[in-house]
Design a protein around this motif. Structure first.
Motif, mmCIF file in Angstrom:
data_model
loop_
_atom_site.group_PDB
_atom_site.id
_atom_site.type_symbol
_atom_site.label_atom_id
_atom_site.label_comp_id
_atom_site.label_asym_id
_atom_site.label_seq_id
_atom_site.Cartn_x
_atom_site.Cartn_y
_atom_site.Cartn_z
ATOM 1 N N ILE A 237 0.878 -1.166 0.000
ATOM 2 C CA ILE A 237 0.000 0.000 0.000
ATOM 3 C C ILE A 237 0.917 1.218 0.000
ATOM 4 N N TRP A 238 0.980 1.893 -1.150
ATOM 5 C CA TRP A 238 2.004 2.905 -1.451
ATOM 6 C C TRP A 238 1.350 4.277 -1.528
ATOM 7 N N ARG A 239 1.844 5.210 -0.710
ATOM 8 C CA ARG A 239 1.225 6.534 -0.626
ATOM 9 C C ARG A 239 2.293 7.637 -0.652
ATOM 10 N N PRO A 240 2.054 8.715 -1.409
ATOM 11 C CA PRO A 240 2.924 9.894 -1.305
ATOM 12 C C PRO A 240 2.715 10.587 0.041
ATOM 13 N N LEU A 241 3.782 11.173 0.571
ATOM 14 C CA LEU A 241 3.675 12.015 1.761
ATOM 15 C C LEU A 241 3.576 13.483 1.376
ATOM 16 N N SER A 242 3.764 13.761 0.102
ATOM 17 C CA SER A 242 3.527 15.082 -0.492
ATOM 18 C C SER A 242 3.290 14.828 -1.975
ATOM 19 N N THR A 243 2.754 15.803 -2.677
ATOM 20 C CA THR A 243 2.466 15.621 -4.103
ATOM 21 C C THR A 243 3.741 15.200 -4.846
ATOM 22 N N VAL A 244 3.643 14.158 -5.659
ATOM 23 C CA VAL A 244 4.814 13.608 -6.352
ATOM 24 C C VAL A 244 5.099 14.416 -7.613
ATOM 25 N N ARG A 245 6.242 15.092 -7.617
ATOM 26 C CA ARG A 245 6.671 15.847 -8.793
ATOM 27 C C ARG A 245 8.018 15.352 -9.316
ATOM 28 N N ARG A 246 8.609 14.406 -8.634
ATOM 29 C CA ARG A 246 9.905 13.875 -9.032
ATOM 30 C C ARG A 246 9.941 12.376 -8.738
ATOM 31 N N ASN A 247 10.546 11.612 -9.655
ATOM 32 C CA ASN A 247 10.740 10.168 -9.468
ATOM 33 C C ASN A 247 9.458 9.425 -9.092
ATOM 34 N N PRO A 248 8.399 9.555 -9.899
ATOM 35 C CA PRO A 248 7.153 8.843 -9.584
ATOM 36 C C PRO A 248 7.342 7.332 -9.704
ATOM 37 N N LEU A 249 6.399 6.606 -9.152
ATOM 38 C CA LEU A 249 6.417 5.152 -9.252
ATOM 39 C C LEU A 249 5.624 4.731 -10.486
ATOM 40 N N GLY A 250 6.276 3.962 -11.362
ATOM 41 C CA GLY A 250 5.596 3.385 -12.515
ATOM 42 C C GLY A 250 5.157 1.964 -12.209
ATOM 43 N N LEU A 251 4.003 1.574 -12.753
ATOM 44 C CA LEU A 251 3.426 0.254 -12.522
ATOM 45 C C LEU A 251 3.226 -0.455 -13.852
ATOM 46 N N MET A 252 3.739 -1.670 -13.950
ATOM 47 C CA MET A 252 3.585 -2.454 -15.174
ATOM 48 C C MET A 252 2.379 -3.372 -15.041
ATOM 49 N N ASP A 253 1.625 -3.501 -16.097
ATOM 50 C CA ASP A 253 0.487 -4.420 -16.115
ATOM 51 C C ASP A 253 0.989 -5.827 -15.782
ATOM 52 N N ALA A 254 0.448 -6.420 -14.726
ATOM 53 C CA ALA A 254 0.926 -7.727 -14.262
ATOM 54 C C ALA A 254 0.742 -8.821 -15.307
ATOM 55 N N ARG A 255 -0.178 -8.644 -16.237
ATOM 56 C CA ARG A 255 -0.381 -9.655 -17.285
ATOM 57 C C ARG A 255 0.788 -9.718 -18.251
ATOM 58 N N ASP A 256 1.648 -8.672 -18.245
ATOM 59 C CA ASP A 256 2.793 -8.629 -19.152
ATOM 60 C C ASP A 256 4.051 -9.224 -18.534
ATOM 61 N N LEU A 257 3.962 -9.694 -17.285
ATOM 62 C CA LEU A 257 5.115 -10.325 -16.641
ATOM 63 C C LEU A 257 5.307 -11.710 -17.231
ATOM 64 N N SER A 258 6.440 -11.907 -17.929
ATOM 65 C CA SER A 258 6.706 -13.214 -18.534
ATOM 66 C C SER A 258 8.129 -13.633 -18.205
ATOM 67 N N ALA A 259 9.063 -13.437 -19.124
ATOM 68 C CA ALA A 259 10.447 -13.854 -18.900
ATOM 69 C C ALA A 259 11.061 -13.069 -17.755
ATOM 70 N N HIS A 260 11.652 -13.791 -16.796
ATOM 71 C CA HIS A 260 12.227 -13.116 -15.638
ATOM 72 C C HIS A 260 13.264 -14.002 -14.959
ATOM 73 N N GLU A 261 14.057 -13.388 -14.110
ATOM 74 C CA GLU A 261 15.009 -14.080 -13.261
ATOM 75 C C GLU A 261 14.456 -14.109 -11.844
ATOM 76 N N THR A 262 14.742 -15.172 -11.111
ATOM 77 C CA THR A 262 14.358 -15.241 -9.702
ATOM 78 C C THR A 262 15.586 -15.004 -8.849
ATOM 79 N N LEU A 263 15.469 -14.068 -7.929
ATOM 80 C CA LEU A 263 16.580 -13.701 -7.060
ATOM 81 C C LEU A 263 16.348 -14.267 -5.664
ATOM 82 N N PRO A 264 17.058 -15.345 -5.281
ATOM 83 C CA PRO A 264 16.900 -15.882 -3.927
ATOM 84 C C PRO A 264 17.559 -14.964 -2.907
#
Length: 353
Positions: A237-264
């Protein structure tokens, strides 16, 4: 799952801007003692990261009806008593563990149970991001979230927080006899709330054990498709503590998650958990041939909250939700490098239905 009453309606035409995202690019399997994660997280630079320029779509102007079960994230409308309009901006110190645990954690568990109709929920950890860079010698890089006073930078690399095995490891490593005491939540939760969550957790583990036995595989090789216990998930649950004008968080559509590495990874000395346990993160590869759809909320306000799926037991079952885990990353906005650091708070929550 129906759209929550407090979810922001998204109905306008689609627009996009181009942005660069750092993806994991090495074909070398990662080991438990690999320091890749923290090097990439703290510096945004690593020899195994490769930048990709992709379109990022404006959530406010998208025709999509964003849903935690489809894209893997939602935008919720929620006011905190610690933030405007209830408090002047900057007057509450989110590094103060007593304030966060006594007030904010309760607000978040109430929000997620109401929004997603879960029977039980508990916060696991809090991360505050409000600095440009940090001295890596001032905290434990293997367990950075153990210090509630720690400040973090935005993470400039694409990741999804847990593999299925990694998420299960967190739930199983939770020690019921001391969890709520050690995370400091016994005074701020009712006996009924604690007993409900721990009872539901026990049902989850029993059902997983039964399913693993029936599948005839080791726990690490179990795909979760025959699980019949209560649905459970881990959200951020991700919330700004002030209006975000720099370095916003981008979110990728989870349906597009395919090829990946697993980091133990090995987690050590986390309050309320076993002394040491293994987990794993997901590092998506860049979109060389497939399409990755990215979204962001321009000038995100303090009452505009991302709910981001990190794991969902139902997504592993045939016919379950499309979204298993939503990759995410900070990205840079042109012309904002001289603005103050982005301020945000990320609370990780376990939900059980």
């Amino acid at each position: 799952m129906a759209r929550a009453d407090n979810e922001i309606a998204i109905v306008s035409p689609l627009t996009a801007r181009s942005a660069s995202f750092n993806y994991y690019a090495s074909g070398i399997p990662l080991a438990e003692d690999d320091d890749f994660f923290m090097r990439a997280a703290l510096a945004g630079k690593c020899d195994r990261l490769r930048p990709f320029t992709v379109p990022v779509y404006d959530i406010r102007q998208s025709r999509e009806e964003f849903n935690i079960n489809v894209q893997g994230f939602q935008v919720l409308k929620h006011s905190s008593s610690l933030l405007p309009p209830c408090q002047p901006e900057g007057t509450v110190n989110f590094h103060d563990a007593d304030i966060v645990k006594s007030i904010y954690w309760g607000e978040i568990t109430t929000l997620v149970k109401k929004s997603f109709k879960a029977r039980g929920a508990t916060v696991v950890s809090t991360t505050v991001r409000d600095v440009d860079s940090r001295d890596q010698t001032t905290y434990d890089p293997k367990n950075p979230r153990n210090d509630p006073r720690a400040s973090f930078t935005p993470f400039f690399f694409v990741h999804a927080d847990y593999s299925a095995t990694g998420a299960r490891a967190h739930l199983r490593a939770l020690v019921p006899e001391r969890f709520f005491n050690e995370i400091g939540m016994t005074p701020y939760t009712s006996l009924e709330e604690r007993e409900t969550f721990l009872s539901l957790r026990a049902q989850v583990l029993a059902a997983e054990d039964t399913a693993i036995t029936q599948a005839g595989v080791n726990a690490a090789d179990w795909d979760g498709s025959n699980y019949e216990g209560p649905r459970w998930a881990m959200f951020s649950i991700w919330r700004p503590l002030s209006t975000v004008r720099r370095n916003p968080l981008g979110l990728m559509d989870a349906r597009d998650l395919s090829a990946h590495e697993t980091l133990p990874r090995i987690y050590r000395n986390r309050p309320g958990f076993e002394p040491a346990y293994k987990s794993a993160n997901i590092l998506p590869y860049g979109p060389d041939s497939e399409i990755h759809r990215w979204y962001w909320l321009p000038e995100q306000k303090v009452d505009e909250v991302y709910a981001i799926k990190l794991f969902d037991s139902e997504a592993l079952k045939p016919g379950g939700p499309a979204a298993f885990s939503a990759p995410h990353s900070a990205f840079e906005l042109d012309g904002t490098g001289d603005l103050p650091p982005r301020q945000s708070v990320d609370v990780r929550v376990i939900l059980i239905w």
